[in-house]
Design a protein around this motif. Structure first.
Motif, PDB file in Angstrom:
ATOM      1  N   VAL A   1       0.843  -1.202   0.000  1.00  0.00           N
ATOM      2  CA  VAL A   1       0.000   0.000   0.000  1.00  0.00           C
ATOM      3  C   VAL A   1       0.878   1.252   0.000  1.00  0.00           C
ATOM      4  O   VAL A   1       0.650   2.190  -0.761  1.00  0.00           O
ATOM      5  CB  VAL A   1      -0.967  -0.004   1.198  1.00  0.00           C
ATOM      6  N   ALA A   2       1.907   1.253   0.848  1.00  0.00           N
ATOM      7  CA  ALA A   2       2.825   2.397   0.907  1.00  0.00           C
ATOM      8  C   ALA A   2       3.544   2.591  -0.418  1.00  0.00           C
ATOM      9  O   ALA A   2       3.716   3.730  -0.884  1.00  0.00           O
ATOM     10  CB  ALA A   2       3.838   2.199   2.033  1.00  0.00           C
ATOM     11  N   THR A   3       3.936   1.498  -1.049  1.00  0.00           N
ATOM     12  CA  THR A   3       4.585   1.588  -2.362  1.00  0.00           C
ATOM     13  C   THR A   3       3.644   2.209  -3.393  1.00  0.00           C
ATOM     14  O   THR A   3       4.072   3.024  -4.216  1.00  0.00           O
ATOM     15  CB  THR A   3       5.049   0.191  -2.835  1.00  0.00           C
ATOM     16  N   GLY A   4       2.378   1.867  -3.326  1.00  0.00           N
ATOM     17  CA  GLY A   4       1.395   2.471  -4.223  1.00  0.00           C
ATOM     18  C   GLY A   4       1.316   3.976  -4.060  1.00  0.00           C
ATOM     19  O   GLY A   4       1.261   4.724  -5.047  1.00  0.00           O
ATOM     20  N   TRP A   5       1.341   4.441  -2.802  1.00  0.00           N
ATOM     21  CA  TRP A   5       1.291   5.887  -2.567  1.00  0.00           C
ATOM     22  C   TRP A   5       2.579   6.577  -3.004  1.00  0.00           C
ATOM     23  O   TRP A   5       2.542   7.687  -3.535  1.00  0.00           O
ATOM     24  CB  TRP A   5       0.987   6.187  -1.102  1.00  0.00           C
ATOM     25  N   VAL A   6       3.719   5.920  -2.799  1.00  0.00           N
ATOM     26  CA  VAL A   6       4.994   6.503  -3.255  1.00  0.00           C
ATOM     27  C   VAL A   6       4.996   6.614  -4.773  1.00  0.00           C
ATOM     28  O   VAL A   6       5.414   7.641  -5.338  1.00  0.00           O
ATOM     29  CB  VAL A   6       6.188   5.661  -2.746  1.00  0.00           C
ATOM     30  N   LEU A   7       4.523   5.575  -5.457  1.00  0.00           N
ATOM     31  CA  LEU A   7       4.450   5.623  -6.924  1.00  0.00           C
ATOM     32  C   LEU A   7       3.467   6.695  -7.396  1.00  0.00           C
ATOM     33  O   LEU A   7       3.703   7.356  -8.415  1.00  0.00           O
ATOM     34  CB  LEU A   7       4.063   4.257  -7.482  1.00  0.00           C
TER      35      LEU A   7
ATOM     36  N   PHE B   1      -1.288  11.273 -20.611  1.00  0.00           N
ATOM     37  CA  PHE B   1      -0.880   9.905 -20.278  1.00  0.00           C
ATOM     38  C   PHE B   1      -0.522   9.783 -18.800  1.00  0.00           C
ATOM     39  O   PHE B   1      -0.991   8.894 -18.097  1.00  0.00           O
ATOM     40  CB  PHE B   1       0.309   9.477 -21.154  1.00  0.00           C
ATOM     41  N   VAL B   2       0.307  10.677 -18.317  1.00  0.00           N
ATOM     42  CA  VAL B   2       0.756  10.613 -16.928  1.00  0.00           C
ATOM     43  C   VAL B   2      -0.393  10.939 -15.980  1.00  0.00           C
ATOM     44  O   VAL B   2      -0.490  10.362 -14.892  1.00  0.00           O
ATOM     45  CB  VAL B   2       1.971  11.536 -16.692  1.00  0.00           C
ATOM     46  N   GLY B   3      -1.292  11.816 -16.384  1.00  0.00           N
ATOM     47  CA  GLY B   3      -2.459  12.117 -15.561  1.00  0.00           C
ATOM     48  C   GLY B   3      -3.334  10.895 -15.344  1.00  0.00           C
ATOM     49  O   GLY B   3      -3.825  10.651 -14.234  1.00  0.00           O
TER      50      GLY B   3
ATOM     51  N   VAL C   1      -1.502   8.712 -12.866  1.00  0.00           N
ATOM     52  CA  VAL C   1      -1.651   9.225 -11.498  1.00  0.00           C
ATOM     53  C   VAL C   1      -3.024   8.845 -10.951  1.00  0.00           C
ATOM     54  O   VAL C   1      -3.147   8.374  -9.809  1.00  0.00           O
ATOM     55  CB  VAL C   1      -1.454  10.755 -11.447  1.00  0.00           C
ATOM     56  N   LEU C   2      -4.047   9.029 -11.754  1.00  0.00           N
ATOM     57  CA  LEU C   2      -5.400   8.704 -11.319  1.00  0.00           C
ATOM     58  C   LEU C   2      -5.548   7.218 -10.997  1.00  0.00           C
ATOM     59  O   LEU C   2      -6.106   6.856  -9.961  1.00  0.00           O
ATOM     60  CB  LEU C   2      -6.404   9.128 -12.390  1.00  0.00           C
ATOM     61  N   ALA C   3      -5.039   6.356 -11.866  1.00  0.00           N
ATOM     62  CA  ALA C   3      -5.136   4.906 -11.642  1.00  0.00           C
ATOM     63  C   ALA C   3      -4.383   4.488 -10.379  1.00  0.00           C
ATOM     64  O   ALA C   3      -4.899   3.695  -9.569  1.00  0.00           O
ATOM     65  CB  ALA C   3      -4.594   4.154 -12.860  1.00  0.00           C
ATOM     66  N   LEU C   4      -3.177   5.008 -10.199  1.00  0.00           N
ATOM     67  CA  LEU C   4      -2.409   4.678  -8.997  1.00  0.00           C
ATOM     68  C   LEU C   4      -3.088   5.187  -7.731  1.00  0.00           C
ATOM     69  O   LEU C   4      -3.124   4.495  -6.708  1.00  0.00           O
ATOM     70  CB  LEU C   4      -0.992   5.247  -9.103  1.00  0.00           C
ATOM     71  N   ALA C   5      -3.637   6.388  -7.795  1.00  0.00           N
ATOM     72  CA  ALA C   5      -4.309   6.960  -6.627  1.00  0.00           C
ATOM     73  C   ALA C   5      -5.558   6.160  -6.260  1.00  0.00           C
ATOM     74  O   ALA C   5      -5.808   5.897  -5.074  1.00  0.00           O
ATOM     75  CB  ALA C   5      -4.667   8.421  -6.880  1.00  0.00           C
ATOM     76  N   VAL C   6      -6.325   5.754  -7.253  1.00  0.00           N
ATOM     77  CA  VAL C   6      -7.538   4.966  -6.989  1.00  0.00           C
ATOM     78  C   VAL C   6      -7.170   3.613  -6.381  1.00  0.00           C
ATOM     79  O   VAL C   6      -7.772   3.177  -5.387  1.00  0.00           O
ATOM     80  CB  VAL C   6      -8.377   4.800  -8.279  1.00  0.00           C
TER      81      VAL C   6
END
Length: 136
Positions: A17-23, A42-44, A47-52
């Protein structure tokens, strides 16, 4: 994992979970540094996919818990609890991308919950055995 009140819980590993937030943070920094509109788009999306995904893993902790009375599954819609008499525990094996993958199925009359190793933080077979011990 055992907890003091006589129950047992399973969740996505905290390190993952922490790795997901760091990414997510790294991708957000990349978004600010991107110069072209195509790169920012693309990067947006990244960011959205990683944040979700990271938010889901954070909000839904612990994903599964068991005690003498029954089992509780936590999701984005809240917690659902079933007594042991209302739930059937099974492990299913599937072939995905050339490898054998197991999932834990909790089946009640109205709902089928499918949890994977990623949701549980451990082997679904081990969780099923622990849940069957609780049912006895």
């Amino acid at each position: 994992m055992d907890v003091p009140n006589g129950s047992q819980q399973w969740a996505t590993p905290a390190g993952l979970v922490a790795t997901g937030w760091v990414l997510t943070a790294a991708a957000a920094a990349w978004w600010f540094a991107a110069e072209s509109a195509v790169d920012r788009t693309f990067v947006g999306v990244l960011v959205l996919a990683l944040a979700v995904a990271s938010a889901h893993a954070t909000i839904c902790r612990p994903r599964l818990s068991a005690d003498r009375e029954g089992v509780t599954v936590r999701g984005l819609g809240g917690r659902r609890r079933w007594p042991w008499s209302a739930v059937t525990v099974q492990v299913r094996s599937h072939r995905r991308f050339g490898r054998e993958v197991q999932s834990l199925e909790l089946d009640s009359d109205a709902v089928l919950v499918i949890l994977t190793r990623l949701d549980l933080g451990t082997d679904p077979q081990d969780v099923a055995e622990a849940l069957r011990d609780w049912q006895r």
